[in-house]
Motif scaffolding. Structure first.
Motif, mmCIF file in Angstrom:
data_model
loop_
_atom_site.group_PDB
_atom_site.id
_atom_site.type_symbol
_atom_site.label_atom_id
_atom_site.label_comp_id
_atom_site.label_asym_id
_atom_site.label_seq_id
_atom_site.Cartn_x
_atom_site.Cartn_y
_atom_site.Cartn_z
ATOM 1 N N CYS A 1 41.835 43.943 32.352
ATOM 2 C CA CYS A 1 42.675 43.663 31.180
ATOM 3 C C CYS A 1 41.826 43.265 29.981
ATOM 4 O O CYS A 1 42.079 43.704 28.845
ATOM 5 N N GLY A 2 40.836 42.415 30.215
ATOM 6 C CA GLY A 2 39.991 41.976 29.116
ATOM 7 C C GLY A 2 39.235 43.120 28.482
ATOM 8 O O GLY A 2 39.137 43.210 27.250
ATOM 9 N N ALA B 1 42.356 51.378 32.926
ATOM 10 C CA ALA B 1 41.459 52.200 32.117
ATOM 11 C C ALA B 1 42.028 53.589 31.874
ATOM 12 O O ALA B 1 41.660 54.261 30.899
ATOM 13 N N GLU B 2 42.942 54.035 32.760
ATOM 14 C CA GLU B 2 43.553 55.349 32.581
ATOM 15 C C GLU B 2 44.587 55.360 31.463
ATOM 16 O O GLU B 2 44.976 56.431 30.989
ATOM 17 N N VAL B 3 45.071 54.189 31.059
ATOM 18 C CA VAL B 3 46.065 54.099 29.994
ATOM 19 C C VAL B 3 45.348 54.267 28.663
ATOM 20 O O VAL B 3 44.476 53.461 28.313
ATOM 21 N N THR B 4 45.696 55.264 27.927
ATOM 22 C CA THR B 4 44.986 55.552 26.679
ATOM 23 C C THR B 4 45.506 54.732 25.505
ATOM 24 O O THR B 4 44.826 54.586 24.491
ATOM 25 N N GLU B 5 46.733 54.191 25.605
ATOM 26 C CA GLU B 5 47.299 53.404 24.514
ATOM 27 C C GLU B 5 46.952 51.919 24.689
ATOM 28 O O GLU B 5 46.507 51.479 25.742
ATOM 29 N N GLN B 6 47.210 51.177 23.619
ATOM 30 C CA GLN B 6 47.032 49.733 23.656
ATOM 31 C C GLN B 6 48.052 49.102 24.608
ATOM 32 O O GLN B 6 49.226 49.483 24.618
ATOM 33 N N VAL B 7 47.609 48.145 25.407
ATOM 34 C CA VAL B 7 48.499 47.355 26.255
ATOM 35 C C VAL B 7 48.436 45.916 25.774
ATOM 36 O O VAL B 7 47.361 45.309 25.741
ATOM 37 N N ASP B 8 49.579 45.357 25.401
ATOM 38 C CA ASP B 8 49.607 44.007 24.837
ATOM 39 C C ASP B 8 49.743 42.931 25.907
ATOM 40 O O ASP B 8 49.153 41.858 25.797
ATOM 41 N N LEU B 9 50.565 43.196 26.931
ATOM 42 C CA LEU B 9 50.857 42.196 27.951
ATOM 43 C C LEU B 9 50.696 42.822 29.331
ATOM 44 O O LEU B 9 51.159 43.937 29.569
ATOM 45 N N ALA B 10 50.062 42.093 30.229
ATOM 46 C CA ALA B 10 49.939 42.547 31.614
ATOM 47 C C ALA B 10 50.618 41.536 32.524
ATOM 48 O O ALA B 10 50.378 40.330 32.410
ATOM 49 N N VAL B 11 51.478 42.034 33.411
ATOM 50 C CA VAL B 11 52.104 41.220 34.441
ATOM 51 C C VAL B 11 51.326 41.479 35.727
ATOM 52 O O VAL B 11 51.307 42.611 36.229
ATOM 53 N N GLN C 1 46.282 41.341 25.325
ATOM 54 C CA GLN C 1 46.377 40.081 24.582
ATOM 55 C C GLN C 1 46.807 38.897 25.434
ATOM 56 O O GLN C 1 46.485 37.748 25.114
ATOM 57 N N GLY C 2 47.588 39.144 26.494
ATOM 58 C CA GLY C 2 48.069 38.026 27.302
ATOM 59 C C GLY C 2 48.435 38.475 28.700
ATOM 60 O O GLY C 2 48.700 39.662 28.953
ATOM 61 N N LEU C 3 48.461 37.502 29.625
ATOM 62 C CA LEU C 3 48.746 37.773 31.028
ATOM 63 C C LEU C 3 49.876 36.889 31.518
ATOM 64 O O LEU C 3 49.971 35.713 31.140
ATOM 65 N N VAL C 4 50.727 37.453 32.380
ATOM 66 C CA VAL C 4 51.669 36.679 33.176
ATOM 67 C C VAL C 4 51.248 36.875 34.625
ATOM 68 O O VAL C 4 51.392 37.979 35.168
ATOM 69 N N VAL C 5 50.680 35.841 35.232
ATOM 70 C CA VAL C 5 50.175 35.951 36.602
ATOM 71 C C VAL C 5 51.226 35.393 37.555
ATOM 72 O O VAL C 5 51.460 34.182 37.609
ATOM 73 N N LEU C 6 51.883 36.306 38.280
ATOM 74 C CA LEU C 6 52.894 35.904 39.245
ATOM 75 C C LEU C 6 52.264 35.488 40.571
ATOM 76 O O LEU C 6 52.921 34.834 41.389
ATOM 77 N N SER C 7 51.028 35.868 40.794
ATOM 78 C CA SER C 7 50.350 35.628 42.067
ATOM 79 C C SER C 7 50.260 34.149 42.380
ATOM 80 O O SER C 7 50.016 33.317 41.496
ATOM 81 N N ALA C 8 50.438 33.810 43.662
ATOM 82 C CA ALA C 8 50.289 32.439 44.144
ATOM 83 C C ALA C 8 48.926 32.297 44.826
ATOM 84 O O ALA C 8 48.128 33.239 44.869
ATOM 85 N N GLY C 9 48.662 31.089 45.362
ATOM 86 C CA GLY C 9 47.395 30.826 46.043
ATOM 87 C C GLY C 9 46.390 30.112 45.169
ATOM 88 O O GLY C 9 45.177 30.258 45.346
ATOM 89 N N TYR C 10 46.898 29.290 44.237
ATOM 90 C CA TYR C 10 46.011 28.581 43.317
ATOM 91 C C TYR C 10 46.105 27.077 43.560
ATOM 92 O O TYR C 10 46.129 26.642 44.702
#
Length: 940
Positions: A292-293, A267-277, A298-307
């Motif tokens: 993010c939503g 929320a502190e980022v004032t510009e548009q963010v297209d992709l979140a890792v 626009q899209g996510l790359v979820v590196l986190s495990a545990g699914y």
């Protein structure tokens, strides 16, 4: 027609969809609890759009309107909404009407339909997608056509209807355009739907691979860790967009990390963010997704495990993750992903855990395994090969190999698509997409977890009953190059990316080692290629000798490809001679790599090099990948015009292999693919047969299924099967029961001698090796004697179920089968009858509907096919009759999806004609065809 209870909520109408711009949305039925959402949605629609919807100024909805638009019976009155973040962005409604346009119930089969799309979301393909879904709902409820009144000025809505591909009528009445759409899918409507699907899904992947800005959520302050590694790789790759580090644990005074802005929250980022890792623990991922939503990522790359890879609890966590991501209109790579890479100069994105960005190249790579992704990246790097894009999708809960195929199909930077798959969620769709992509660029697949029960725990996919060998055959029919190992995947990829396709199987072999040439020759024969006699240049050959020999081979019209074999030059003192690797400091133009590249420049035949212990040769041969232009791009102009003649062609990278077998196997795959491409350019035809009684077959099937068919279906009795097959011109030789010797004699008298006596008990059927068949019985005495021997050896007549059948002309016993698998679709199979073929799995397969070319290739695809064509001096059998039989069976199953399996065994193919001696048919209510329904993302 389905007749559900009036107000049962049809949850199977819910669907996640990809819109034209690559974002996602959810379609669901409107309920009584949506009143506030509907009012809020309507307030955000412009006055102009409201006017187009109601043909008059309509500033707000009355309480009566809200009640009407939120109360449906889901049969005669249906409303669907498109939602993002839980809020409506569009609605559609139909009301069943009679021939006078008044409200009606079944059997009335027409409905009035109307759409309303928020202005901010117009142009995203929302209405077109809604039309597909509301049309499918209407067909399910027995509605066959839509009627719509549209103002002439509402050109966007008129275009939605007219571009849909349905059969339609259009007229102008009382100041409005009256449109009538027949809802039965047509070839055009299906083509329109699939073209839109391709553009939308390709765009959704393109947005992930070419973002304007990236935030890494979960970046640690200390070096190391998944998040910090991803941030470091992103920065070191030279990403051209904006980058942000996000971690709620950052101290207030931390403003930058690794040279990029640092923030405690998105929320502190004032510009548009297209992709979140996303690299936070699994329990914190939902919070990150919500952030993010809300920010419009626009899209996510979820590196986190545990699914899902961690068990049942993780599987539910994964499903919840997908639902949450899609609810915000985002797409997801992962979870448990390795990351993504895009080497395009204007992007330079390495949002992965790969420590080094690969060189820029023409290969697109998708993998479902991080470990295999590392191995493939390393293997390609060692070979000097570059990538255009890379996705390692982990559990591939959302973005899959199908999406990557959609992207690769139209990506101008990709010439070859390489896929490592451990599961195929939608084989029917994958085959369709692969066929289309393979028609323009090679698709190479290696599939792990090929054996039953070995599906990785992280991949929740539909279960398919089709054996892996069958899937492999169907992929090859679609033009896919299927290999068995990741090494073979790289071997084929580097050849196809850098070399032209061979025009045929003729291979020239040249080199400075006679033994290595002979090994290459043998490998060519083993792979079905046609090698020419190897040319031995002797161990004294210089780079100039290689250049001259390669140029001569490439100019020879008798060859389609060249394999160069090379071993180090050894001098009298045992030292490696100069010029092969440049180690002696000789000029680069004298090296072997340069000589070969210069000889191959400008030619349209592929060249591969087999080398033994020549250090640096592979890298030198591949060096041109850094400067080679893309296919279709013009060659760069020379700085100054040459004084005479045309400018020399730029050198092309040449793939090098450490073993002859690997080089030849890759070349053989290229030959087979090239042949498929030529054939695909002129596809076969599904023939028409004048004697097929399609309507009569449909009536028989409807009668045999009955008014309330068993969902499991039922096998047809022999007489029923024979009569149904006869409607398609397939004659089955009748059998007469023989419960005792006297009945057998009477049956033989009716049929006429000679006859065959055989058992039909399930445990003995088609088991001639057990002695359950007696052939060529010339008279009553022989028949009674055979009957006695049969019952004495195998059991009582009540157990054996003997029958008498007329003898067929001598020939080759074959088996023809067709079956419908819910995942793959209808499959036609062929093989020779007998234990040997079953033991070896020697059966060919083709997708239905089969063309005349498919039928001819199917017969020739099995290893025992020579028995049909005069092997060892035997008479060739009537293969045209066999091809016709295959095509008739294909037509039967394609025309009537209620026919879920057909087995003709044995089919005796003689020199002239064939005889079907046994037939089994099973019918059932037709399985759902997801590929014919509206577009939707899979939900596992």
């Amino acid at each position: 027609m389905q007749t559900p209870s009036a107000h049962a909520y049809p949850d199977h109408w819910e669907a996640d969809v990809v819109l034209r711009d690559g974002g996602t949305a959810r379609i669901r039925p409107i309920t009584t609890e949506d009143a506030e959402r509907l009012v809020s949605f309507y307030e955000q629609v412009s006055d102009e759009s409201k006017y187009y919807r109601f043909f008059a100024p309509y500033p707000r909805l009355s309480a009566k309107d809200v009640h009407r638009f939120t109360h449906h019976d889901y049969v005669d009155r249906v409303g669907l909404a498109v939602t993002i973040g839980g809020e409506f962005i569009a609605t559609v409604r139909y009301d069943r009407i009679n021939e006078r346009g008044l409200p009606a119930s079944a059997p009335a089969d027409e409905a009035e339909v109307a759409f309303l799309v928020q202005d901010a979301h117009q142009g995203r393909g929302v209405a077109s997608t809604l039309l597909e879904h509301i049309a499918a709902v209407a067909r399910e409820r027995g509605i066959r056509r839509f009627a719509a009144e549209v103002l002439p000025a509402n050109s966007k809505m008129i275009k939605v209807f007219t571009d849909a591909g349905y059969t339609q009528k259009r007229s102008f009445e009382d100041g409005s355009v009256h449109l009538t759409l027949e809802l039965e899918p047509t070839a055009e409507s299906l083509a329109v739907q699939r073209a839109r699907e391709q553009r939308a899904e390709a765009r959704s992947v393109q947005r992930l691979l070419a973002p304007g800005s990236v935030a890494v959520i979960g970046t640690g302050r200390a070096p190391g860790g998944v998040g910090r590694t991803a941030l470091r790789n992103l920065v070191e790759s030279g990403f051209t967009g904006r980058t942000y580090a996000v971690n709620r644990a950052f101290p207030d005074d931390l403003t930058a990390l690794d040279g990029v802005p640092a923030h405690r929250s998105l929320a502190e980022v004032t510009e548009q963010v297209d992709l979140a890792v996303v690299a936070v623990p699994a329990e914190r991922v939902p919070e990150a997704v919500a952030e993010c939503g809300e920010h419009g990522v626009q899209g996510l790359v979820v590196l986190s495990a545990g699914y899902a890879e961690s068990g049942a609890e993780g599987r539910e966590r994964q499903r919840a993750l997908v639902r949450q991501v899609r609810s915000y209109g985002m797409r997801l790579i992962g979870p448990n992903a390795f990351g993504i890479i895009n080497t395009a100069e204007e992007v330079r994105l390495n949002a992965s855990l790969a420590p080094q960005s690969p060189a820029r190249g023409r290969i697109g790579l998708f993998t479902q395994s991080g470990a295999i992704g590392i191995a493939l990246l390393s293997g390609l790097h060692r070979r000097g090969a570059g990538l255009s894009s890379f996705i390692s999708a982990g559990n591939r809960a959302d973005v899959s190999g199908n999406d990557f195929l959609q992207y690769g199909y139209e990506d101008p930077n990709t010439d070859v698509v390489l896929l490592y798959l451990e599961s195929i969620g939608n084989p029917r769709k994958f085959t369709r997409l692969a066929r289309r992509t393979a028609a323009v660029k090679p698709v190479v697949v290696v599939k792990g977890a090929r054996h039953s029960g070995a599906t990785p725990p992280g991949h929740a996919v539909p279960v398919t009953r089709v054996p892996d060998a069958t899937v492999s055959a169907l992929l090859r029919q679609a033009g896919v190059i299927r290999v068995d190992t990741v090494t073979a995947l790289v071997d084929a990829g580097v050849l196809l990316a850098d070399q032209p396709l061979p025009a045929g199987p003729r291979v020239a072999i040249l080199g400075n080692s006679e033994s290595l040439g002979l090994l290459t020759y043998d490998a060519c024969l083993a792979e079905g290629l046609r090698p020419l006699r190897p040319r031995d240049l002797t161990t004294a050959a210089t780079p100039a000798d290689f250049k001259e020999a390669l140029a001569a081979a490439l100019a020879d019209r008798a060859c389609d490809a060249v394999v160069v074999t090379a071993i180090p030059r050894v001098g009298e003192n045992g030292a490696t001679g100069p010029g092969f690797d440049g180690a002696d400091g000789s000029d680069a133009t004298g090296t072997l790599a340069t000589a070969l590249q210069e000889a191959a420049a400008g030619h349209t035949k592929p060249v591969a090099v087999v080398h033994v212990e020549i250090g640096g040769l592979a890298e030198a041969l591949a060096a041109a990948t850094r400067t080679a232009p893309a296919r279709g791009e013009p060659r760069p102009a020379a700085p100054a015009p040459a004084p005479e003649g045309p400018a020399p062609a730029s050198p092309r990278p040449i793939p090098a292999y450490p073993a002859a077998e690997r080089a030849v196997r890759a070349l053989a795959e290229a030959v087979a693919y090239s042949r498929w491409r030529r054939q695909a350019a002129e596809p076969g035809k599904v023939p028409e047969f004048d004697d097929i009684a399609e309507s009569a077959a449909a009536s028989r099937i409807e009668r045999m299924l009955g008014p309330e068919p068993d969902p499991r279906g039922r096998p047809l009795a022999p007489d029923e099967a024979r009569d149904l097959l006869a409607t398609y011109g397939i004659e089955v030789r009748p059998t007469l029961p023989a419960p005792d010797p006297d009945a057998a004699v009477r049956a033989a008298a009716e049929i006429g001698y000679p006859v065959a006596l055989k058992t039909t008990a399930p445990h003995l059927r088609h088991r001639a090796d057990l002695g359950g068949v007696r052939l060529d019985l010339p008279g009553e005495a022989a028949l009674r004697r055979a009957y006695g021997e049969l019952t004495e050896a195998l059991g009582k007549p009540a157990e054996l179920l003997p029958v008498v059948q007329a003898m067929a002309p001598r020939g080759v016993d074959t088996v023809v089968r067709a079956a419908i698998d819910p995942a793959v679709g209808a499959v036609l199979s062929f093989g020779l009858a007998g234990a040997a073929s079953e033991l070896l799995g020697d059966t060919g397969h083709r997708l239905i509907p089969a063309t005349d070319r498919d039928a001819a290739e199917l017969i020739r695809s099995i290893r025992t096919a020579p028995l049909l064509f005069g092997w060892r001096g035997s008479a060739p059998v009537d293969t045209p009759a066999l091809e016709e039989l295959l095509l008739r069976v294909s037509r039967l199953v394609d025309d009537h999806p209620e026919v879920v399996s057909v087995a003709l065994e044995p089919v005796v193919v003689a020199q002239h004609g064939l005889t079907v001696l046994g037939a089994g048919v099973r019918i059932a209510p037709p399985p759902a065809r997801g590929d014919l329904g509206p577009r939707r993302l899979p939900s596992y």
